[in-house]
Enzyme design. Structure first.
Site, mmCIF file in Angstrom:
data_model
loop_
_atom_site.group_PDB
_atom_site.id
_atom_site.type_symbol
_atom_site.label_atom_id
_atom_site.label_comp_id
_atom_site.label_asym_id
_atom_site.label_seq_id
_atom_site.Cartn_x
_atom_site.Cartn_y
_atom_site.Cartn_z
ATOM 1 N N GLU A 41 -13.157 11.329 4.055
ATOM 2 C CA GLU A 41 -11.661 11.970 3.846
ATOM 3 C C GLU A 41 -11.639 13.125 3.281
ATOM 4 O O GLU A 41 -10.976 13.905 3.591
ATOM 5 C CB GLU A 41 -10.865 10.682 3.307
ATOM 6 C CG GLU A 41 -10.719 9.549 3.984
ATOM 7 C CD GLU A 41 -9.871 9.815 5.231
ATOM 8 O OE1 GLU A 41 -9.162 10.773 5.350
ATOM 9 O OE2 GLU A 41 -10.162 8.903 6.342
ATOM 10 N N TYR A 124 -1.759 10.468 0.728
ATOM 11 C CA TYR A 124 -2.620 10.059 1.985
ATOM 12 C C TYR A 124 -3.979 9.747 1.823
ATOM 13 O O TYR A 124 -4.570 8.578 2.312
ATOM 14 C CB TYR A 124 -2.699 11.477 2.975
ATOM 15 C CG TYR A 124 -3.868 11.310 4.017
ATOM 16 C CD1 TYR A 124 -3.507 10.607 5.160
ATOM 17 C CD2 TYR A 124 -5.027 11.738 3.961
ATOM 18 C CE1 TYR A 124 -4.475 10.202 6.022
ATOM 19 C CE2 TYR A 124 -6.039 11.585 5.002
ATOM 20 C CZ TYR A 124 -5.796 10.805 5.854
ATOM 21 O OH TYR A 124 -6.845 10.429 6.912
ATOM 22 N N ASP A 142 -1.087 11.733 7.427
ATOM 23 C CA ASP A 142 -1.590 13.098 7.568
ATOM 24 C C ASP A 142 -0.759 13.931 8.552
ATOM 25 O O ASP A 142 0.180 13.430 8.974
ATOM 26 C CB ASP A 142 -3.335 13.223 7.997
ATOM 27 C CG ASP A 142 -3.550 12.774 9.080
ATOM 28 O OD1 ASP A 142 -2.907 12.362 9.858
ATOM 29 O OD2 ASP A 142 -4.959 13.025 9.379
#
Length: 364
Positions: A41, A124, A142
């Site tokens: 991520e 997020y 996102d």
């Protein structure tokens, strides 16, 4: 209640079936652990999936868990990150690993609330990690997910408004898969430009598609022209042919990377004058400035640079770190062990030396 069930049949189950057939095979989707989720991520922020894949594989090989990453030096982490860009992400990821090891014994906390307290984990990131790694039913929004939700509702909603809307729909069973499916749909089908509506499993319930103008939402922000910064850089050689390089402060942009010393050309100043001033201020060295070696044009997220690299030689003083963290006189072979920005790598290219670091993403 009945309306919620119908909605789920109409779009959540369609989305799930589509994802089962079309999900890309990505290395962070196999042998999924909280650590692998965090690394992927962070790498995927502002970077394309195809670019991230080789870096992710190498990073996991070099640092297989939070403990290994926390023990690594800044230089080791930057070498693994070399070429991926946005280097402050590497610093934040290393610091996050250190905090997790110090406070939690190397085990990532599982709740969204606890994850939000960790450095570098915004809404997020915390939601993505909580749902993908621990099955927490929280929406991860996102840019891709926001685009899908806005088009489904034909509304120009903020990310926070999209999170509130999705919170009603996140399934208790496998919420990570639900979030991942929305991200995948936005990345591969519901694209910002030229959306592939004919391949979208949700077009029947997509209000923007029904209205015939899916690109009307979300409204694109008007981008300001990027300012151009003119920079002078010195390629200083000593009597033995070694070249002077300096290391940027860790907290600065491109923190921890090595570079040719120099800086921004001030108004009314020539490039040659800039180089002489910057070398005196930065490392305490007075230099002579000769021919221009190369002009490098490079674009960052918020500005562009035009970098003029000149051949230089020392005249007075001893190079020492004043406004940098370290100085070194290096041979070309020694330079290959250091990490330079893309712009500085192009100066090395002009000198006839292609650094190992400039090929690192292919070797991975």
């Amino acid at each position: 209640m009945e309306r919620r069930k119908v909605g789920r049949v109409e779009w959540i189950q369609r989305l799930s079936r589509w994802f089962a057939r079309h999900a890309r095979s990505l290395p962070w989707r196999v042998q999924r652990t909280p650590y692998r989720v965090v690394v992927s991520e962070v790498m995927l922020q502002q970077t394309r999936v195809d670019t991230v894949i080789p870096y992710f594989r190498r990073f996991i090989r070099w640092f297989p868990n939070f403990h290994a990453l926390a023990r690594a030096s800044v230089d080791q982490v930057l070498r693994a990150w070399d070429g991926l860009g946005y280097y402050q992400r590497a610093h934040r990821l290393r610091r996050l690993a250190q905090v997790i090891c110090e406070r939690f014994g190397g085990q990532l906390p599982s709740s969204y609330a606890e994850l939000r307290k960790l450095p570098g984990l915004g809404p997020y990131m915390a939601a993505a990690v909580a749902s993908l790694a621990f099955g927490a039913p929280v929406p991860a929004v996102d840019g891709n997910v926001r685009r899908v939700v806005c088009r489904l509702n034909a509304k120009n909603w903020s990310e926070a408004r999209c999170r509130r809307w999705l919170a009603r729909w996140v399934p208790a069973e496998d919420p990570g898969r639900f979030n991942e499916a929305l991200i995948e749909l936005g990345a591969t089908v519901c694209r910002r430009v030229r959306p592939a509506c004919g391949r979208c499993p949700l077009r029947g319930t997509c209000q923007a598609y029904v209205r015939g103008d899916p690109m009307a939402v979300p409204r694109a922000r008007r981008r300001k022209p990027k300012p151009v910064v003119v920079v002078g850089a010195a390629v200083v050689r000593d009597a033995e042919g070694r070249i002077l390089v300096t290391r940027r402060p860790d907290h600065a942009m491109l923190g921890g990377l090595w570079e040719f010393p120099g800086g921004k050309v001030e108004p009314g100043e020539s490039v040659e004058e800039c180089i002489r001033r910057e070398l005196k201020e930065e490392v305490g060295l007075e230099v002579g400035v000769g021919r221009e070696i190369v002009v490098v044009r490079h674009e960052y997220s918020h500005f562009r640079i035009v970098l003029h690299a000149h051949e230089c030689w020392p005249e007075r003083g001893q190079a020492r770190p004043i406004h940098c963290t370290a100085v070194r006189w290096v041979t070309p072979e020694e330079a290959r062990e250091l990490v330079f920005s893309r712009a500085d790598q192009r100066i090395w290219d002009a000198l006839g030396l292609r650094l190992w670091s400039s090929k690192s993403h292919r070797r991975a």
